[in-house]
Design a protein around this motif. Sequence first.
Motif, PDB file in Angstrom:
ATOM      1  N   THR A 159      37.199  46.071  43.121  1.00  0.00           N
ATOM      2  CA  THR A 159      37.579  46.208  41.715  1.00  0.00           C
ATOM      3  C   THR A 159      38.014  47.639  41.458  1.00  0.00           C
ATOM      4  O   THR A 159      37.353  48.590  41.885  1.00  0.00           O
ATOM      5  CB  THR A 159      36.409  45.836  40.786  1.00  0.00           C
ATOM      6  OG1 THR A 159      35.254  46.629  41.115  1.00  0.00           O
ATOM      7  CG2 THR A 159      36.052  44.370  40.928  1.00  0.00           C
TER       8      THR A 159
ATOM      9  N   SER B 157      44.557  40.305  41.948  1.00  0.00           N
ATOM     10  CA  SER B 157      44.230  39.590  40.725  1.00  0.00           C
ATOM     11  C   SER B 157      44.141  40.568  39.553  1.00  0.00           C
ATOM     12  O   SER B 157      43.410  41.557  39.638  1.00  0.00           O
ATOM     13  CB  SER B 157      42.891  38.858  40.875  1.00  0.00           C
ATOM     14  OG  SER B 157      42.502  38.265  39.668  1.00  0.00           O
TER      15      SER B 157
ATOM     16  N   THR C  33      40.493  38.346  32.613  1.00  0.00           N
ATOM     17  CA  THR C  33      40.259  39.366  33.636  1.00  0.00           C
ATOM     18  C   THR C  33      39.445  40.516  33.061  1.00  0.00           C
ATOM     19  O   THR C  33      39.826  41.108  32.058  1.00  0.00           O
ATOM     20  CB  THR C  33      41.607  39.897  34.164  1.00  0.00           C
ATOM     21  OG1 THR C  33      42.368  38.810  34.699  1.00  0.00           O
ATOM     22  CG2 THR C  33      41.401  40.956  35.230  1.00  0.00           C
TER      23      THR C  33
ATOM     24  N   LEU D 122      46.210  50.209  40.251  1.00  0.00           N
ATOM     25  CA  LEU D 122      46.848  49.376  41.265  1.00  0.00           C
ATOM     26  C   LEU D 122      47.076  50.149  42.561  1.00  0.00           C
ATOM     27  O   LEU D 122      46.856  49.622  43.661  1.00  0.00           O
ATOM     28  CB  LEU D 122      48.170  48.825  40.744  1.00  0.00           C
ATOM     29  CG  LEU D 122      48.930  47.914  41.713  1.00  0.00           C
ATOM     30  CD1 LEU D 122      48.113  46.690  42.068  1.00  0.00           C
ATOM     31  CD2 LEU D 122      50.279  47.515  41.120  1.00  0.00           C
TER      32      LEU D 122
ATOM     33  N   SER E  89      41.120  44.667  37.141  1.00  0.00           N
ATOM     34  CA  SER E  89      41.995  44.329  38.261  1.00  0.00           C
ATOM     35  C   SER E  89      41.181  44.332  39.554  1.00  0.00           C
ATOM     36  O   SER E  89      40.287  45.167  39.743  1.00  0.00           O
ATOM     37  CB  SER E  89      43.133  45.346  38.376  1.00  0.00           C
ATOM     38  OG  SER E  89      43.950  45.294  37.226  1.00  0.00           O
TER      39      SER E  89
END
Length: 381
Positions: free
Chosen positions: A359, A221, A304, A363, A307
């Motif tokens: 969290t 997400s 958001t 990435l 990420s």
Amino acid sequence: MSLNQFDTQTIIGVLGGGQLGRMLHQSAINLNLNLRMMDADQNAPCAQLVEDFTVGDLEDYEAVYAFGKGCDIITIEIEKVNTDALKKLQSEGVKVYPEPEVIALIQDKRIQKQFYKDNNIPTADFVLTETAADLKNHLDKLPGVHKMGRGGYDGRGVQVLKTEADIDRGFSVPSLLESFVPFKKELAVIVARNKSGEVRAFPPVEMVFHPEHNLVEYLLSPALLVPEIESEAKRVAEEIIKKLKMTGILAVEMFLTKDNQILVNEIAPRPHNSGHQSIEGNFTSQYDQMLRAILNLPLGDTGTKISSAMVNVLGEDGFTGEAQYEGMQEVMKLPGAHVHLYGKKITKPFRKMGHVTITDPSLSSLRSKIGIVRNTLKVKA
């Protein structure tokens, strides 16, 4: 209930007392809201948490009606409920969100798919079947996915049929056969609508499923999408909840095809596994948003914060009994790891026992931590 009549003494009845109800209860505490819950399982995750907990069959008319009589608002955390009782309660002035007609539509995948077709909502081609023998008349749809119209849940009631040799594995109850979609990603969008008609969608997430058991293993997400596809996924989700005229929160599962088309797979009129990470990863969680929607309060910011990933904690294959958690200390050492256990004492193979949200703004680091959690945290007996 209008915005200037928000009353912390409003009694909200929740049909279902599982992990979704547990997380909804945690959000309700922050608003001083009074939740009542009913579940058929006396050991359901919410049984020891909610002061007013009723043991009752969610599909029994009398049980649901009696439970709802003492509530100002009725909502759900599972679709398998008696909608006739909800319609009766609604006619007597109890607010029912999502509306009983919406729940009834979604309970039957056949009616759900016809709704998409009638409203020009993009979805895979399909035909209806009454028995497994009917599949012989639709061999042109193979490879395909055979889905029971009613009763399927968490991967049950779904059968992939690749060739004619597989049709004996089909269902001899009213079902649908859906053409197999060559997709590159499975997405989900959580969208909410309050009674005033305000609608807000969360950013899409990307889901990765267990190859055999059709359960989400983990998700990312927000999903890694170009802006045009992200906007289209949110637009489709918003269009569905508007056309349903639904009050509450809706999870919309989608395929992103290899030619970059969005096709709707299924919807769920409640909080969803694909939105758990919103507790840590978004400015408003799906549970906070659900309460805002059913109370007709302003919907929260769905943006958001950071990420995130969500890893389901599933019971290990081959283990049934009192749950024992291995690797918890190692997982809790991970920066950004947030463990959520669901209070289930007994583990079974692939039973959802909890989840871990991770969290991380990086990435690559997020993917590395997903691997650590999946390989380290085990639920055995």
